[in-house]
Motif scaffolding. Structure first.
Motif, PDB file in Angstrom:
ATOM      1  N   LEU A  57       0.775  -1.016   0.096  1.00 51.91           N
ATOM      2  CA  LEU A  57      -0.159  -0.086   0.044  1.00 51.91           C
ATOM      3  C   LEU A  57       0.836   1.132  -0.017  1.00 51.91           C
ATOM      4  O   LEU A  57       1.720   1.421   0.748  1.00 51.91           O
ATOM      5  CB  LEU A  57      -0.981   0.054   1.371  1.00 51.91           C
ATOM      6  N   VAL A  58       0.571   2.027  -0.999  1.00 49.98           N
ATOM      7  CA  VAL A  58       1.270   3.559  -1.080  1.00 49.98           C
ATOM      8  C   VAL A  58       0.256   4.540  -0.794  1.00 49.98           C
ATOM      9  O   VAL A  58      -0.580   4.497  -1.082  1.00 49.98           O
ATOM     10  CB  VAL A  58       2.019   3.615  -2.565  1.00 49.98           C
ATOM     11  N   ILE A  59       0.742   5.610   0.270  1.00 48.10           N
ATOM     12  CA  ILE A  59      -0.123   6.552   0.684  1.00 48.10           C
ATOM     13  C   ILE A  59       0.703   7.885   0.253  1.00 48.10           C
ATOM     14  O   ILE A  59       1.753   8.254   0.383  1.00 48.10           O
ATOM     15  CB  ILE A  59      -0.350   6.628   2.034  1.00 48.10           C
ATOM     16  N   THR A  60       0.013   8.615  -0.293  1.00 47.87           N
ATOM     17  CA  THR A  60       0.488  10.057  -0.774  1.00 47.87           C
ATOM     18  C   THR A  60      -0.717  11.071  -0.836  1.00 47.87           C
ATOM     19  O   THR A  60      -1.840  10.505  -0.354  1.00 47.87           O
ATOM     20  CB  THR A  60       1.052   9.912  -2.241  1.00 47.87           C
ATOM     21  N   PHE A 124       2.401  14.508   9.799  1.00 47.61           N
ATOM     22  CA  PHE A 124       3.580  13.929   9.941  1.00 47.61           C
ATOM     23  C   PHE A 124       3.511  12.682  10.656  1.00 47.61           C
ATOM     24  O   PHE A 124       4.129  11.853  10.243  1.00 47.61           O
ATOM     25  CB  PHE A 124       4.463  14.845  10.963  1.00 47.61           C
ATOM     26  N   ASP A 125       2.735  12.478  11.592  1.00 43.91           N
ATOM     27  CA  ASP A 125       2.482  11.325  12.446  1.00 43.91           C
ATOM     28  C   ASP A 125       1.876  10.442  11.437  1.00 43.91           C
ATOM     29  O   ASP A 125       2.281   9.050  11.554  1.00 43.91           O
ATOM     30  CB  ASP A 125       1.352  11.545  13.470  1.00 43.91           C
ATOM     31  N   LEU A 126       1.073  10.462  10.347  1.00 38.99           N
ATOM     32  CA  LEU A 126       0.603   9.668   9.428  1.00 38.99           C
ATOM     33  C   LEU A 126       1.738   9.042   8.699  1.00 38.99           C
ATOM     34  O   LEU A 126       1.644   7.906   8.567  1.00 38.99           O
ATOM     35  CB  LEU A 126      -0.617  10.219   8.480  1.00 38.99           C
ATOM     36  N   ALA A 127       2.639  10.013   8.303  1.00 35.26           N
ATOM     37  CA  ALA A 127       3.749   9.470   7.448  1.00 35.26           C
ATOM     38  C   ALA A 127       4.528   8.325   8.362  1.00 35.26           C
ATOM     39  O   ALA A 127       5.096   7.216   7.638  1.00 35.26           O
ATOM     40  CB  ALA A 127       4.718  10.498   6.942  1.00 35.26           C
ATOM     41  N   ASN A 128       4.697   8.634   9.419  1.00 32.72           N
ATOM     42  CA  ASN A 128       5.561   7.813  10.513  1.00 32.72           C
ATOM     43  C   ASN A 128       4.943   6.640  10.689  1.00 32.72           C
ATOM     44  O   ASN A 128       5.629   5.660  11.432  1.00 32.72           O
ATOM     45  CB  ASN A 128       5.842   8.652  11.690  1.00 32.72           C
ATOM     46  N   MET A 129       3.537   6.286  10.654  1.00 36.17           N
ATOM     47  CA  MET A 129       2.842   5.088  10.793  1.00 36.17           C
ATOM     48  C   MET A 129       3.216   4.218   9.711  1.00 36.17           C
ATOM     49  O   MET A 129       2.781   3.056   9.655  1.00 36.17           O
ATOM     50  CB  MET A 129       1.282   5.526  10.807  1.00 36.17           C
ATOM     51  N   ALA A 130       3.662   4.625   8.624  1.00 30.21           N
ATOM     52  CA  ALA A 130       4.043   3.663   7.416  1.00 30.21           C
ATOM     53  C   ALA A 130       5.306   3.017   7.747  1.00 30.21           C
ATOM     54  O   ALA A 130       6.007   3.499   8.649  1.00 30.21           O
ATOM     55  CB  ALA A 130       4.348   4.551   5.926  1.00 30.21           C
ATOM     56  N   ASP A 131       5.577   1.994   6.870  1.00 34.36           N
ATOM     57  CA  ASP A 131       6.716   0.948   7.127  1.00 34.36           C
ATOM     58  C   ASP A 131       7.829   1.709   6.861  1.00 34.36           C
ATOM     59  O   ASP A 131       9.264   1.742   7.061  1.00 34.36           O
ATOM     60  CB  ASP A 131       6.698  -0.258   6.529  1.00 34.36           C
ATOM     61  N   LEU A 132       7.872   2.267   5.457  1.00 35.58           N
ATOM     62  CA  LEU A 132       8.841   3.131   4.663  1.00 35.58           C
ATOM     63  C   LEU A 132       8.430   4.462   4.138  1.00 35.58           C
ATOM     64  O   LEU A 132       7.263   4.786   3.898  1.00 35.58           O
ATOM     65  CB  LEU A 132       9.074   2.060   3.286  1.00 35.58           C
ATOM     66  N   ARG A 133       9.223   5.243   4.199  1.00 36.21           N
ATOM     67  CA  ARG A 133       8.956   6.661   3.890  1.00 36.21           C
ATOM     68  C   ARG A 133       9.980   7.377   2.743  1.00 36.21           C
ATOM     69  O   ARG A 133      11.235   7.192   2.893  1.00 36.21           O
ATOM     70  CB  ARG A 133       9.099   7.676   5.103  1.00 36.21           C
ATOM     71  N   LEU A 134       9.179   7.980   1.676  1.00 37.75           N
ATOM     72  CA  LEU A 134      10.220   8.641   0.637  1.00 37.75           C
ATOM     73  C   LEU A 134       9.492   9.976   0.664  1.00 37.75           C
ATOM     74  O   LEU A 134       8.556  10.373   0.723  1.00 37.75           O
ATOM     75  CB  LEU A 134      10.144   7.744  -0.737  1.00 37.75           C
ATOM     76  N   LEU A 199       9.032  11.575  -7.366  1.00 33.27           N
ATOM     77  CA  LEU A 199       8.670  11.068  -6.363  1.00 33.27           C
ATOM     78  C   LEU A 199       7.872   9.571  -6.492  1.00 33.27           C
ATOM     79  O   LEU A 199       7.987   8.549  -5.977  1.00 33.27           O
ATOM     80  CB  LEU A 199       7.679  11.813  -5.238  1.00 33.27           C
ATOM     81  N   MET A 200       6.913   9.633  -7.081  1.00 39.07           N
ATOM     82  CA  MET A 200       5.789   8.579  -7.427  1.00 39.07           C
ATOM     83  C   MET A 200       6.490   7.315  -8.155  1.00 39.07           C
ATOM     84  O   MET A 200       6.408   6.288  -7.977  1.00 39.07           O
ATOM     85  CB  MET A 200       4.561   8.976  -7.943  1.00 39.07           C
ATOM     86  N   ASP A 201       7.466   7.762  -9.212  1.00 31.91           N
ATOM     87  CA  ASP A 201       8.175   6.823  -9.788  1.00 31.91           C
ATOM     88  C   ASP A 201       9.160   6.182  -8.943  1.00 31.91           C
ATOM     89  O   ASP A 201       8.985   4.622  -8.808  1.00 31.91           O
ATOM     90  CB  ASP A 201       9.054   7.533 -10.768  1.00 31.91           C
ATOM     91  N   ALA A 202       9.643   6.630  -7.881  1.00 32.47           N
ATOM     92  CA  ALA A 202      10.667   6.243  -7.128  1.00 32.47           C
ATOM     93  C   ALA A 202       9.815   5.233  -6.041  1.00 32.47           C
ATOM     94  O   ALA A 202      10.179   3.857  -5.702  1.00 32.47           O
ATOM     95  CB  ALA A 202      11.351   7.364  -6.221  1.00 32.47           C
ATOM     96  N   ALA A 203       8.662   5.657  -5.614  1.00 33.40           N
ATOM     97  CA  ALA A 203       7.881   4.826  -4.590  1.00 33.40           C
ATOM     98  C   ALA A 203       7.086   3.777  -5.183  1.00 33.40           C
ATOM     99  O   ALA A 203       7.110   2.403  -4.738  1.00 33.40           O
ATOM    100  CB  ALA A 203       6.545   5.736  -4.032  1.00 33.40           C
ATOM    101  N   MET A 204       6.618   3.973  -6.722  1.00 33.87           N
ATOM    102  CA  MET A 204       6.286   2.637  -7.320  1.00 33.87           C
ATOM    103  C   MET A 204       7.193   1.715  -7.762  1.00 33.87           C
ATOM    104  O   MET A 204       7.280   0.467  -7.678  1.00 33.87           O
ATOM    105  CB  MET A 204       5.613   3.138  -8.692  1.00 33.87           C
ATOM    106  N   THR A 205       8.773   2.224  -7.802  1.00 40.82           N
ATOM    107  CA  THR A 205       9.715   1.168  -8.172  1.00 40.82           C
ATOM    108  C   THR A 205       9.950   0.249  -6.884  1.00 40.82           C
ATOM    109  O   THR A 205       9.889  -1.050  -6.822  1.00 40.82           O
ATOM    110  CB  THR A 205      10.992   1.947  -8.595  1.00 40.82           C
ATOM    111  N   LEU A 206      10.072   1.031  -5.903  1.00 38.17           N
ATOM    112  CA  LEU A 206      10.029   0.359  -4.547  1.00 38.17           C
ATOM    113  C   LEU A 206       8.825  -0.606  -4.250  1.00 38.17           C
ATOM    114  O   LEU A 206       9.124  -1.917  -3.752  1.00 38.17           O
ATOM    115  CB  LEU A 206      10.307   1.323  -3.305  1.00 38.17           C
ATOM    116  N   ALA A 207       7.798  -0.285  -4.351  1.00 37.00           N
ATOM    117  CA  ALA A 207       6.473  -0.925  -4.079  1.00 37.00           C
ATOM    118  C   ALA A 207       6.521  -2.169  -5.107  1.00 37.00           C
ATOM    119  O   ALA A 207       6.121  -3.351  -4.362  1.00 37.00           O
ATOM    120  CB  ALA A 207       5.249  -0.034  -4.245  1.00 37.00           C
ATOM    121  N   ARG A 208       6.716  -2.206  -6.289  1.00 33.99           N
ATOM    122  CA  ARG A 208       6.824  -3.233  -7.226  1.00 33.99           C
ATOM    123  C   ARG A 208       7.919  -4.124  -6.813  1.00 33.99           C
ATOM    124  O   ARG A 208       7.431  -5.316  -7.045  1.00 33.99           O
ATOM    125  CB  ARG A 208       6.895  -2.563  -8.560  1.00 33.99           C
ATOM    126  N   SER A 209       9.278  -3.714  -6.264  1.00 35.55           N
ATOM    127  CA  SER A 209      10.077  -4.480  -5.862  1.00 35.55           C
ATOM    128  C   SER A 209       9.641  -5.570  -4.982  1.00 35.55           C
ATOM    129  O   SER A 209      10.066  -6.689  -4.752  1.00 35.55           O
ATOM    130  CB  SER A 209      11.516  -3.843  -5.676  1.00 35.55           C
TER     131      SER A 209
END
Length: 268
Positions: A57-60, A124-134, A199-209
């Motif tokens: 799951l990617v959140i932006t 900020f807290d919402l971002a910190n609830m994720a496992d990974l942040r870009l 940003l979204m290209d980098a996030a999607m590259t990480l997510a797809r891997s």
């Protein structure tokens, strides 16, 4: 494809096992209160856990901000989520924004926050609830509750110190200082900083891997990573043994082993 939940203030897509949730209230700078974003985030988290087609799951955020956190106009007017006497206000927190950390903590798949702009207060807290942040290079981060005479009521004091340690989290929280993306990377809040248009290209590259990994083992591995933070070693190893027994008996395990053997045979 699985039926997507109906959301009000956010957009949700699913492609190649990656679900992308985009907070879509640019007019409010994606404030979590005074909008339907709390309900949308919780509904998405619950759907992800029930949908076997999702591995990441990617959140932006849409527009210039990731999330401005709480709606300051409602605070000024003592309205919306901030109305009522102390007991009523506390109950609104429990039934409102505090549903987000509980829902995201229970998400079974990896969660990536693609921070496209300012992430302030509860944002900020919402971002910190994720496992990974870009982060985009124009992103900013601030635990700014004390600047408004309130405390991090959504669990921010719990999440931030687990990311960067008590002392630095204390300084950021007690000063309300806003930091840029590069300092956030230096502190370990974000993994990487990229140009905003990448940003979204980098996030999607990480997510797809991550999404290419065996789906059931990925969910079990995330569960182990979370449990390791609160479980004694002997108990943890017992859980690992059980999860490993489950994994060895999943078809995806044999499929992955056969792929590995085929790749090795091609190298000979």
């Amino acid at each position: 494809m699985s039926t997507l939940p109906q959301l009000t203030d956010a957009l949700l897509t699913l492609e190649n096992r990656v679900a992308t949730l985009t907070m879509n209230r640019h007019d409010l700078r994606n404030a979590l209160t005074g909008s339907h974003l709390i309900d949308d985030i919780v509904a998405t988290a619950e759907w992800v856990n029930s949908c076997e087609e999702v591995s990441v799951l990617v959140i932006t955020g849409a527009g210039s901000a990731f999330s401005a956190g709480g709606n300051i106009r409602d605070m000024a007017e003592r309205g919306g989520d901030f109305a009522g006497d102390p007991a009523e206000c506390a109950e609104r927190y429990r039934k409102g924004i505090q549903r987000i950390p509980l829902a995201l903590d229970a998400v079974e798949v990896p969660v990536i926050a693609a921070v496209n702009g300012p992430a302030i207060g509860a944002g900020f807290d919402l971002a910190n609830m994720a496992d990974l942040r870009l982060a985009a290079d124009n992103a900013k981060f601030g635990e700014t509750f004390l600047n408004l005479g309130i405390i991090p009521g959504d669990g921010g004091a719990w999440f931030l110190q687990r990311l960067i340690g008590y002392q630095k989290a204390f300084e950021l929280t007690l000063t309300g200082r806003v930091i840029d993306a590069n300092e956030a990377k230096q502190l370990g809040i974000v993994m990487d900083v990229v140009p905003a248009d990448q940003l979204m290209d980098a996030a999607m590259t990480l997510a797809r891997s991550i999404a290419q990994q065996p789906a059931k083992a990925t969910r079990l591995t995330k569960r182990l990573m979370k449990m390791a933070q609160r479980t004694e070693l002997r108990d943890f190893l017992d859980i690992c043994a059980c999860f490993q027994g489950m994994s060895h008996n999943e078809p995806e395990h044999l499929e992955a082993v056969n792929r590995m053997l085929e790749a090795l045979s091609r190298k000979k």
